[in-house]
Design an enzyme around this catalytic site. Structure first.
Site, PDB file in Angstrom:
ATOM      1  CE  LYS A  25      -1.680   9.560  -7.924  1.00  0.00           C
ATOM      2  NZ  LYS A  25      -1.607   8.419  -7.207  1.00  0.00           N
ATOM      3  NE  ARG A  30       8.987   8.328  -4.619  1.00  0.00           N
ATOM      4  CZ  ARG A  30       7.926   7.741  -4.340  1.00  0.00           C
ATOM      5  NH1 ARG A  30       6.445   8.021  -5.288  1.00  0.00           N
ATOM      6  NH2 ARG A  30       7.816   6.034  -4.045  1.00  0.00           N
ATOM      7  CD  GLN A 173       2.016   4.728  -0.497  1.00  0.00           C
ATOM      8  OE1 GLN A 173       1.943   4.585   0.346  1.00  0.00           O
ATOM      9  NE2 GLN A 173       1.229   5.283  -2.007  1.00  0.00           N
ATOM     10  CG  ASP A 323      -0.284   2.426  -8.465  1.00  0.00           C
ATOM     11  OD1 ASP A 323      -1.067   1.717  -7.639  1.00  0.00           O
ATOM     12  OD2 ASP A 323       0.145   3.326  -8.722  1.00  0.00           O
ATOM     13  CE  LYS A 350      -1.872   0.098  -3.922  1.00  0.00           C
ATOM     14  NZ  LYS A 350      -0.659   0.334  -3.263  1.00  0.00           N
ATOM     15  NE  ARG A 354      -6.900   1.677  -7.060  1.00  0.00           N
ATOM     16  CZ  ARG A 354      -6.191   2.221  -7.549  1.00  0.00           C
ATOM     17  NH1 ARG A 354      -5.301   1.640  -7.774  1.00  0.00           N
ATOM     18  NH2 ARG A 354      -6.463   2.901  -7.255  1.00  0.00           N
ATOM     19  NE  ARG A 400      -3.880   4.258 -11.288  1.00  0.00           N
ATOM     20  CZ  ARG A 400      -3.784   5.029 -10.885  1.00  0.00           C
ATOM     21  NH1 ARG A 400      -2.992   4.923  -9.169  1.00  0.00           N
ATOM     22  NH2 ARG A 400      -2.089   6.033 -10.657  1.00  0.00           N
TER      23      ARG A 400
HETATM   24  C1  S3P Z   1       3.236   4.943  -4.766  1.00  0.00           C
HETATM   25  C2  S3P Z   1       3.677   3.378  -4.399  1.00  0.00           C
HETATM   26  C3  S3P Z   1       2.181   2.751  -4.858  1.00  0.00           C
HETATM   27  C4  S3P Z   1       1.542   3.013  -5.268  1.00  0.00           C
HETATM   28  C5  S3P Z   1       0.833   4.125  -5.897  1.00  0.00           C
HETATM   29  C6  S3P Z   1       2.315   5.010  -5.748  1.00  0.00           C
HETATM   30  C7  S3P Z   1       4.467   5.816  -4.846  1.00  0.00           C
HETATM   31  O1  S3P Z   1       2.069   2.168  -3.627  1.00  0.00           O
HETATM   32  O2  S3P Z   1       0.262   2.207  -5.386  1.00  0.00           O
HETATM   33  O3  S3P Z   1      -0.158   4.603  -6.338  1.00  0.00           O
HETATM   34  O4  S3P Z   1       4.748   6.913  -5.335  1.00  0.00           O
HETATM   35  O5  S3P Z   1       5.136   5.888  -3.907  1.00  0.00           O
HETATM   36  P1  S3P Z   1       2.320   1.097  -2.187  1.00  0.00           P
HETATM   37  O6  S3P Z   1       3.320   1.704  -2.526  1.00  0.00           O
HETATM   38  O7  S3P Z   1       1.831   1.461  -0.860  1.00  0.00           O
HETATM   39  O8  S3P Z   1       2.339   0.129  -2.853  1.00  0.00           O
END
Ligand code: S3P
Length: 443
Positions: A25, A30, A173, A323, A350, A354, A400
């Site tokens: 994902k 991206r 993120q 995750d 999240k 969770r 999840r």
């Molecule tokens: C992700 C970063 C994670 C993850 C999310 C996907 C990403 O979040 O929990 O499912 O693709 O950059 P955070 O950056 O908030 O930790």
């Protein structure tokens, strides 16, 4: 209102199978966002067709990007950095996806019009100030001014400035948001980031974008300058380890079972689950390791294990398993001794809180648990066998939580009624098809 549910009342019997899971994902979103800024047509193989990714493609279409599908491949026609072509008063819907909501903003920082960003009930509860704040410092405008959650309006500026940004949550993120902003910012953007998944860095490198990376023990230093051009990017997307995780654990906790998971992304910043489970006594093996598009991939071999040990989980593994903790907690529930996971306040940020919900579910199945705002102690019971009725409401439809509940039912027994099975479509549309292939009985 009628709410859909499934019923599981039989444990899965021993299986011995080779499977593939859906595409990653993080990489799928991206690729789509970066391809939209490239010049020319980019192509992806095995792009994840989940709601989060479909929402990403729909947002790009609203921004005027042409996207086509042919023979299971997706083509995105990029018109260069800021090559979007859209009307006034558009709304972009990020659905359930924090990654999409937070990573689309930096592509809009030169927008001459206000653009509305919305999300579903779960996403609308999540914190956006973590990305709004650095973008404001760069010179971007948000309305209403002090709002921290969606819906929100973004309006770009012609007067953007470079920043020095300290990312201290270990959030990919947040880091990626500022990295993508650098595509439009004159001068050098500097990021000091606590370790987190590094897919954006790898994509920037494979595209020869101006990035200088220095890795230290606890953090990474990233220096970025504005590129003149992004060339098109063809990508083979490997399987998602966050989806594979559910089948790794189902195999571990079932009797006399084996599984081979084909072609999974094993980027070192994503394989916390394998390190944690192997420390707990699992014997997970990675075979046929290769690098594709700058990302490490392999087949993953897992077999059932009778004796699992507890773990005092090193916090250095937190971000690489962020995750997967829900499903790791389930393993801890069957391990001998007390397992301790700490510094995990991010888990409550999240798709649903969770840490809180996992605590509830584990207590419901009779496990002793002590949790705080950011930690959990799980007193495992290797003889855990369930025979009662359980109901999982999952009010924020967290995909999840749903999958963790299904794996609990199939591996521990009991009679389960689990609501909102369609939530798997967020990240892992083939989940139930694979369960059936392994012999799982779902009504
Ligand atoms: C992700 C970063 C994670 C993850 C999310 C996907 C990403 O979040 O929990 O499912 O693709 O950059 P955070 O950056 O908030 O930790």
């Amino acid at each position: 209102m009628y709410n859909k549910f499934i019923k599981i009342s039989e444990k899965i019997v021993n299986f011995n199978k080779k499977i593939s899971v859906d595409g990653d994902k993080s990489l799928s979103i991206r690729w789509a966002l970066i391809a939209s800024q490239a010049l020319g047509v980019s192509k992806a193989n095995n792009l994840l067709k989940s709601e989060d990714v479909i929402n990403a493609l729909n947002c790009l279409k609203t921004l005027g990007v042409k996207i086509k599908e042919k023979n299971k491949e997706i083509f995105i026609e990029g018109r260069g950095i800021n090559g979007f072509n859209y009307k006034k008063n558009i709304t972009l819907n990020a659905g359930n996806s924090g990654t999409l909501g937070r990573l689309i903003l930096p592509l809009l920082i030169k927008s001459p019009y206000k653009i509305k960003i919305v999300g579903d009930k779960s996403l609308s509860k999540r914190d956006f100030s973590r990305v709004i704040d650095p973008l404001k410092e760069i010179g971007v405008n948000f309305y209403p001014n002090n709002k921290k959650t969606l819906p929100i309006y973004i309006k770009g500026s012609d007067y953007l400035r470079p920043i020095k940004y300290y990312e201290n949550r270990g959030s990919a993120q947040c880091k990626s948001c500022v990295m993508l902003a650098s595509l439009n910012v004159p001068g050098e953007v500097v990021i000091k980031a606590k370790k987190s998944r590094d897919h954006t860095e790898r994509m920037f490198k494979s595209l020869n974008l101006p990035i200088v990376l220095k890795n230290f023990n606890d953090f990474d230093l990233i220096k970025l300058s504005k590129p003149n051009l992004i060339k098109n990017i063809n990508f083979n997307i490997p399987g998602d380890i966050s989806s594979a995780a559910f089948f790794i654990v189902l195999t571990l906790l079932s009797e006399k079972s084996n599984i081979i998971l084909r072609n999974i992304n094993i980027n070192p910043s994503r394989i916390g689950i394998i390190k944690i489970l192997n420390r707990m006594g699992a014997q997970i093996k990675l075979k046929k390791i290769r690098t594709i598009n700058g990302e490490k991939c392999s087949d993953i071999y897992v077999k059932s294990i009778k004796k699992l040990k507890s773990i005092n989980c090193p916090t250095s593994l937190n971000s690489s398993a962020i995750d997967e903790f829900l499903i790791i907690f389930l393993v801890a529930a069957k391990a001998k001794g007390m397992s301790y996971f700490k510094n995990l306040s991010e888990l409550n940020q999240k798709e649903s809180p969770r840490l809180k919900i996992a605590t509830k579910i584990l207590k419901m199945i009779g496990i002793k648990v002590e949790s705080t705002k950011d930690s959990i102690k799980i007193y495992g019971n290797p003889n855990l066998k369930l025979n009662k009725n359980f109901i999982i409401k999952n009010y924020l439809k967290d995909h999840r939580i749903l999958m963790m509940s299904v794996i609990s039912a199939l591996s521990l027994g009991g009679s389960w009624k689990i609501y909102d099975p369609d939530s798997v479509k967020t990240s892992f549309p083939s989940f139930f098809k694979i369960i059936k292939k392994l012999g799982g009985q779902i009504k």
